[in-house]
Design a protein around this motif. Structure first.
Motif, mmCIF file in Angstrom:
data_model
loop_
_atom_site.group_PDB
_atom_site.id
_atom_site.type_symbol
_atom_site.label_atom_id
_atom_site.label_comp_id
_atom_site.label_asym_id
_atom_site.label_seq_id
_atom_site.Cartn_x
_atom_site.Cartn_y
_atom_site.Cartn_z
ATOM 1 N N ALA A 203 -3.388 -15.803 -1.926
ATOM 2 C CA ALA A 203 -4.916 -15.424 -2.265
ATOM 3 C C ALA A 203 -5.333 -13.202 -2.170
ATOM 4 O O ALA A 203 -5.009 -12.882 -0.994
ATOM 5 N N VAL A 204 -5.068 -12.604 -2.680
ATOM 6 C CA VAL A 204 -4.399 -10.910 -2.752
ATOM 7 C C VAL A 204 -5.470 -10.239 -3.499
ATOM 8 O O VAL A 204 -6.032 -10.130 -4.852
ATOM 9 N N ASP A 205 -6.064 -9.743 -2.731
ATOM 10 C CA ASP A 205 -7.801 -8.571 -3.709
ATOM 11 C C ASP A 205 -6.417 -6.724 -3.661
ATOM 12 O O ASP A 205 -6.444 -6.216 -2.690
ATOM 13 N N VAL A 206 -7.397 -6.623 -4.532
ATOM 14 C CA VAL A 206 -7.171 -5.754 -4.902
ATOM 15 C C VAL A 206 -7.624 -4.151 -5.361
ATOM 16 O O VAL A 206 -8.922 -4.561 -6.306
ATOM 17 N N HIS A 207 -8.198 -3.079 -4.272
ATOM 18 C CA HIS A 207 -9.863 -2.057 -4.468
ATOM 19 C C HIS A 207 -9.314 -1.104 -5.042
ATOM 20 O O HIS A 207 -8.228 -0.586 -4.672
ATOM 21 N N ARG A 208 -9.275 -0.498 -6.138
ATOM 22 C CA ARG A 208 -9.491 0.265 -6.557
ATOM 23 C C ARG A 208 -10.970 1.402 -5.732
ATOM 24 O O ARG A 208 -11.314 1.470 -6.338
ATOM 25 N N ASP A 209 -9.884 2.629 -5.855
ATOM 26 C CA ASP A 209 -11.124 3.321 -5.105
ATOM 27 C C ASP A 209 -10.580 4.769 -5.507
ATOM 28 O O ASP A 209 -9.852 5.597 -6.080
ATOM 29 N N GLY A 210 -11.827 4.998 -7.427
ATOM 30 C CA GLY A 210 -10.564 6.857 -7.517
ATOM 31 C C GLY A 210 -9.249 6.161 -8.606
ATOM 32 O O GLY A 210 -8.828 4.984 -8.891
ATOM 33 N N PRO A 211 -8.217 6.762 -7.732
ATOM 34 C CA PRO A 211 -6.701 7.415 -8.449
ATOM 35 C C PRO A 211 -5.912 5.909 -7.088
ATOM 36 O O PRO A 211 -4.842 5.695 -8.044
ATOM 37 N N GLY A 212 -6.669 5.759 -6.581
ATOM 38 C CA GLY A 212 -6.221 4.500 -5.040
ATOM 39 C C GLY A 212 -6.316 3.806 -5.466
ATOM 40 O O GLY A 212 -7.274 2.731 -5.842
ATOM 41 N N ASN B 275 0.997 -1.346 0.019
ATOM 42 C CA ASN B 275 -0.324 -0.148 0.137
ATOM 43 C C ASN B 275 0.673 1.346 0.139
ATOM 44 O O ASN B 275 0.805 1.984 -0.358
ATOM 45 N N LEU B 276 2.598 0.930 0.731
ATOM 46 C CA LEU B 276 3.433 2.372 0.289
ATOM 47 C C LEU B 276 3.580 2.316 -0.870
ATOM 48 O O LEU B 276 3.392 3.665 -1.549
ATOM 49 N N ALA B 277 4.504 1.544 -1.326
ATOM 50 C CA ALA B 277 5.168 1.730 -3.173
ATOM 51 C C ALA B 277 3.025 2.162 -3.872
ATOM 52 O O ALA B 277 3.722 2.300 -4.200
ATOM 53 N N ALA B 278 1.772 1.529 -3.803
ATOM 54 C CA ALA B 278 0.889 1.780 -4.233
ATOM 55 C C ALA B 278 0.447 3.350 -4.379
ATOM 56 O O ALA B 278 0.490 4.071 -5.393
ATOM 57 N N ALA B 279 0.729 3.979 -3.145
ATOM 58 C CA ALA B 279 0.315 5.389 -2.349
ATOM 59 C C ALA B 279 1.424 6.144 -3.067
ATOM 60 O O ALA B 279 1.830 7.434 -3.750
ATOM 61 N N TYR B 280 3.645 6.119 -3.407
ATOM 62 C CA TYR B 280 3.666 6.918 -3.623
ATOM 63 C C TYR B 280 4.749 5.994 -4.685
ATOM 64 O O TYR B 280 5.485 7.497 -4.629
ATOM 65 N N ALA B 281 4.662 5.422 -4.972
ATOM 66 C CA ALA B 281 5.959 5.143 -5.814
ATOM 67 C C ALA B 281 5.023 5.462 -7.569
ATOM 68 O O ALA B 281 4.066 5.503 -7.840
#
Length: 253
Positions: free
Chosen positions: A235-244, A196-202
């Motif tokens: 099993a990994v879930d990826v939730h998309r909320d707008g650009p996040g 989640n840190l990688a997704a938010a900042y990279a």
């Protein structure tokens, strides 16, 4: 040409293959996160980028210079490295440890003071300046070590799990510092376990497994349930909320 250019790099330790045909380019102004499970080769790749490990095959250039041709002083001017573990055997104070990053700087004394004060402020360790480094908690030591790296002012910043020992507030703080350095024009490579840190900042993410790159691109491109579930073996879930994005393991009852 990127500040960091890695071409078909492999690395072995005896019969064990640590990296397999890895290619990567990191340009000025980029924040690139390297993620993957334990033993994926993330830290091995960072060691090669830092010049601490010579690849078995392939090539690495830093600012156009073959990495193997650079002497320690030249390397220190081009790249700053934060390893996973930093051991300080003697009771140096926090201020003394941070000042180690200025070794050979040849800057005026007032400029060195500005760099020291600024680095300790952004890492939230200024209030610890007179404390002996060995008496600090693991998280405090990690922030002091990051401050030492920041005062080098190298155009390439290599950080190996800089948030591992930190609480939530300081994790965000460290990643903001890394992002700010990239926005100022540095090339920043960060090894992370927190997706989640990688997704938010990279701006770009490199996903590794078994010493190889299995996916690279923006977080939105590579952080998919299929890719992450396969790479991490769960099993990994990826939730998309707008650009996040929010990444979480799938929990079953």
């Amino acid at each position: 040409m990127g500040v960091i250019d890695v071409s078909s790099v492999s690395l072995s330790a005896g019969p064990v293959r640590l990296l397999a045909d890895v290619s990567l380019r990191v340009a000025p102004g980029e924040l690139v996160a390297i993620v993957g499970p334990n033993g994926a080769g993330k830290s091995s790749l960072l060691s090669v980028l830092a010049g601490d490990a010579a690849p078995s095959s392939g090539s690495v250039t830093l600012a156009g210079h073959p990495l193997g041709s650079l002497r320690p002083a030249g390397l220190a001017r081009l790249r700053a490295v934060l390893p996973q573990r930093v051991t300080v055997a003697f009771p140096f104070t926090v201020a003394e440890v941070v000042a180690m990053g200025l070794y050979g700087s040849r800057l005026p004394r007032h400029r060195e003071r500005e760099l020291l004060d600024g680095a300790m402020a952004v890492t939230d360790v200024a209030h610890l300046a007179d404390r002996a480094y060995p008496t600090l908690s693991g998280g405090e030591q990690a922030r002091v070590s990051l401050a030492r790296v920041l005062v080098q002012r190298a155009p390439v910043l290599l950080l190996d799990e800089p948030t591992a020992a930190l609480d939530i507030r300081h994790q965000e703080q460290v990643m903001r510092v890394a992002r700010d350095r990239a926005e100022a024009g540095d090339a920043v490579v960060v090894v992370l376990h927190d997706l989640n840190l990688a997704a938010a900042y990279a701006g770009r993410v490199v996903v590794m497994r078994s010493g190889a790159v299995v996916a690279h691109g923006s977080p939105a491109e590579v952080f998919t349930s299929g890719v992450l579930s396969e790479v991490y073996g769960c099993a990994v879930d990826v939730h998309r909320d707008g650009p996040g994005l929010l990444v979480s393991p799938r929990r079953t009852r």
